[in-house]
Enzyme design. Sequence first.
Site, PDB file in Angstrom:
ATOM      1  N   SER A  85       0.878  -1.173   0.000  1.00 59.44           N
ATOM      2  CA  SER A  85       0.000   0.000   0.000  1.00 59.44           C
ATOM      3  C   SER A  85       0.916   1.225   0.000  1.00 59.44           C
ATOM      4  O   SER A  85       2.140   1.086   0.060  1.00 59.44           O
ATOM      5  CB  SER A  85      -0.917   0.003   1.228  1.00 59.44           C
ATOM      6  N   LEU A  99      -3.542   1.116   7.008  1.00 65.68           N
ATOM      7  CA  LEU A  99      -3.954   2.243   6.178  1.00 65.68           C
ATOM      8  C   LEU A  99      -3.264   2.262   4.823  1.00 65.68           C
ATOM      9  O   LEU A  99      -2.130   1.821   4.678  1.00 65.68           O
ATOM     10  CB  LEU A  99      -3.666   3.567   6.891  1.00 65.68           C
ATOM     11  N   HIS A 110       3.778  -4.935   2.798  1.00 62.54           N
ATOM     12  CA  HIS A 110       3.261  -5.592   3.999  1.00 62.54           C
ATOM     13  C   HIS A 110       3.737  -7.037   4.084  1.00 62.54           C
ATOM     14  O   HIS A 110       4.120  -7.492   5.154  1.00 62.54           O
ATOM     15  CB  HIS A 110       1.726  -5.585   4.006  1.00 62.54           C
ATOM     16  N   LEU A 112       5.532 -10.456   1.746  1.00 64.30           N
ATOM     17  CA  LEU A 112       6.037 -11.261   0.632  1.00 64.30           C
ATOM     18  C   LEU A 112       5.995 -12.692   1.150  1.00 64.30           C
ATOM     19  O   LEU A 112       6.577 -12.990   2.203  1.00 64.30           O
ATOM     20  CB  LEU A 112       7.473 -10.882   0.270  1.00 64.30           C
ATOM     21  N   TYR A 156      16.748  -9.507   2.430  1.00 64.55           N
ATOM     22  CA  TYR A 156      16.364  -8.257   1.780  1.00 64.55           C
ATOM     23  C   TYR A 156      17.587  -7.423   1.378  1.00 64.55           C
ATOM     24  O   TYR A 156      17.545  -6.711   0.373  1.00 64.55           O
ATOM     25  CB  TYR A 156      15.411  -7.454   2.675  1.00 64.55           C
TER      26      TYR A 156
END
Length: 194
Positions: A85, A99, A110, A112, A156
Site C-alpha cells: 500500500s 492504512l 506488507h 512477501l 532483503y
Amino acid sequence: CRSTQALPSVSPGIQRRHTLPASEVRPLNAQDAVSVFEIEREAFISVSGECPLHLDEVRHFLTLCPEFSMGWFEEGRLVAFIIGSLWDRDRLATEALTLHKPRGSNAHIHVLAVHRTFRQQGKGPILMWRYLQYLRCLPNVRRAVLMCEDFLVPFYRKMGFKVLGRCAVTVGALTFTEMCYPISGHAYMRRNSC
C-alpha cells in the site's frame, strides 16, 4: 502395413503442445484473498506465530489498492505474492499496518510470501525484483519500505534494501527492522537515499 487413410492436415503449431507450466504475474484482486491468506498463514504462523495481515485486512488492501499487490500464478494456482500500500511518512508507524495513503510516496510492502512447495526455488527474490521494477513505473513512488524480523535482513539486503534501524511497530513481543529500497522511475531520473 501401410494405412490408406489420409492424415488430417494440422499445422505444426497445433500438433506441438507447450510443455512448460503456464506462469503469470499479475496484480491480485479481492477474489484472490483466500488463497493469499492460506499461503500467508502457513508461512508466518509456523515461524512467528502471527500473520502480518488477517483475512479481512487482505481483502481490504486487495479492494482498496490492488495495484500495489502482485501475485505469481502457475497453472492458475497462486504460488507467491506481495501485498503493499502507500504510506506518507518517512518511517513506518502502527497505522501503516492497516492504512493506505493514496498521496504517499512510499510503497509499504506488507507481505512477501511463497507457498511452501515452491520455496527454495528463487521465486521470492524474482517476484520482489518484478515488483520493484513495477514500482519504477509509478511516478509518485520514491521508495519501497518494509519491516521484517532480524533473520530476514540478509535476504532483503541481497535485493538492495538498506537498513533504516529498529521499527517503531511491534506485534506482541515481536520487534522488527525497518528497511527501504530507493525507487528511481524512468519518468523522473532522481537520486533517492533511504
